[in-house]
Design a protein around this motif. Structure first.
Motif, PDB file in Angstrom:
ATOM      1  N   SER A  26      -5.608   5.362  28.338  1.00  0.00           N
ATOM      2  CA  SER A  26      -6.521   6.175  29.138  1.00  0.00           C
ATOM      3  C   SER A  26      -7.938   6.106  28.576  1.00  0.00           C
ATOM      4  O   SER A  26      -8.148   6.142  27.355  1.00  0.00           O
ATOM      5  CB  SER A  26      -6.033   7.630  29.148  1.00  0.00           C
ATOM      6  OG  SER A  26      -6.930   8.439  29.865  1.00  0.00           O
ATOM      7  N   GLU A  53      -6.730  10.478  36.824  1.00  0.00           N
ATOM      8  CA  GLU A  53      -5.606  10.134  35.952  1.00  0.00           C
ATOM      9  C   GLU A  53      -4.875   8.900  36.470  1.00  0.00           C
ATOM     10  O   GLU A  53      -4.459   8.038  35.687  1.00  0.00           O
ATOM     11  CB  GLU A  53      -4.648  11.322  35.875  1.00  0.00           C
ATOM     12  CG  GLU A  53      -3.530  11.153  34.870  1.00  0.00           C
ATOM     13  CD  GLU A  53      -2.657  12.391  34.751  1.00  0.00           C
ATOM     14  OE1 GLU A  53      -1.424  12.212  34.649  1.00  0.00           O
ATOM     15  OE2 GLU A  53      -3.198  13.510  34.777  1.00  0.00           O
ATOM     16  N   GLY A  56      -6.367   5.861  35.262  1.00  0.00           N
ATOM     17  CA  GLY A  56      -6.441   5.687  33.810  1.00  0.00           C
ATOM     18  C   GLY A  56      -7.671   6.299  33.182  1.00  0.00           C
ATOM     19  O   GLY A  56      -8.135   5.833  32.127  1.00  0.00           O
TER      20      GLY A  56
END
Length: 329
Positions: A26, A53, A56
């Motif tokens: 992430s 999210e 990423g």
């Protein structure tokens, strides 16, 4: 039996390893928003619905309260991306910055303020403002420039036809209007609707409807950031586009429920009222591409206000390639 147990254990370990790798990949983005406003509903939707999210990206959101502070955060690496008025990118470029602030995704496409009066004005006409005390916004900021533009379009000179007050910080304007002698003020939502509900003011006109299409708030980043990590900027834009489409497809009440955590002191009913106002005047952009006609309208508004430092070309400060690729895919 032991063999099956061993296989199951290996599968669990594999899933845990995959999850760890996924979370480790992430990318954190420090995002500075110029203020906290229902006007930015698609941004909060992108966070709350996990659209970032999914791409990423981990968002670290900060509210910087003012265009100058927001751009300072961006240029000093206190933020990776800024949500702020496009006019700030022109100011930075005109100062000779070697690392320009590039507009890559538009969030709002009209002004977001409403004209609020202390007293009810059921038969309001713009000429009624003449010779009144008007609590204005920061000199050189989009709210003030659009306000002046609209007033001039209605044959009102803000400097000579009004008692114009401009010495109040942006965050303190609502309180100053509530406790002061000003008869009119420009307010964003949900403050405008809250004032109306509490009897402290009355919404009598929309600056967004009067001023037309303009890249009022856009996501921008430094040119060097795009050159170094265009894929992250593209992923960020994908998340915003998903949120823009989500906002177009859902009701004001549904949007209000999602963004409620960002406005804890405001009821969902009041948020829905504010969102509906913005939806009705097409304030929320349905896609992230910043169009050239909107950019030219922005420069006209800045020029009318005497705040256009330099006629910087659209192609120099606007990147449409990323947004166009996102939409195309």
């Amino acid at each position: 039996m032991l063999k099956r147990f061993g296989i199951a254990l290996l599968c669990c370990l594999f899933l845990l390893f995959t999850a760890a790798c996924s979370s480790g990949s992430s990318t954190s983005i420090k995002l500075a928003e110029v203020t906290r406003s229902v006007f930015y509903a698609p941004q909060y939707v992108a966070i709350e619905e996990d659209f970032f999210e999914e791409e990423g990206i981990n968002i670290e959101l900060q509210t910087t309260w003012g265009g100058d502070k927001t751009m300072t955060a961006l240029l000093s690496d206190g933020a990776d991306v800024a949500l702020v008025g496009s006019e700030t990118s022109i100011y930075v470029a005109a100062q000779g910055s070697k690392d320009k602030a590039i507009n890559f995704a538009q969030l709002t496409q009209t002004d977001g303020t409403f004209l609020v009066a202390k007293e009810p004005k059921p038969d309001f006409k713009w000429e009624d403002i003449k010779n009144s005390t008007f609590l204005g916004q920061r000199v050189g900021g989009m709210p003030q420039m659009v306000g002046e533009y609209v007033l001039k379009q209605n044959s009102i000179d803000p400097q000579t036809d009004l008692n114009l007050i401009q010495n109040v910080d942006f965050a303190n304007i609502p309180g100053a209007f509530s406790s002061g002698d000003a008869e009119y003020v420009q307010l964003f939502e949900p403050t405008a609707s809250t004032f109306e509900k509490e009897g402290e003011g009355h919404i009598i006109a929309s600056f967004g409807e009067e001023s037309g299409s303009v890249p009022y708030t856009t996501f921008m980043t430094k040119e060097s950031f795009i050159n170094e990590d265009e894929e992250t900027v593209k992923s960020f834009t994908k998340a915003i586009y998903k949120a823009q489409q989500w906002v177009q497809e859902h009701s004001a009440e549904e949007i209000a429920d999602v963004i409620q955590p960002y406005f804890e002191d405001t009821s969902t009913e009041m948020l829905a009222t504010s969102i509906e106002r913005y939806k009705n005047q097409d304030s929320f952009a349905s896609e992230p591409v910043l169009a050239k006609d909107g950019w030219n309208n922005l420069k006209t508004i800045m020029d009318e206000a005497g705040e256009l430092p330099e006629d910087i070309p659209y192609e120099e400060l606007v990147n449409t390639k990323i947004a166009e690729e996102v939409i195309g895919n």
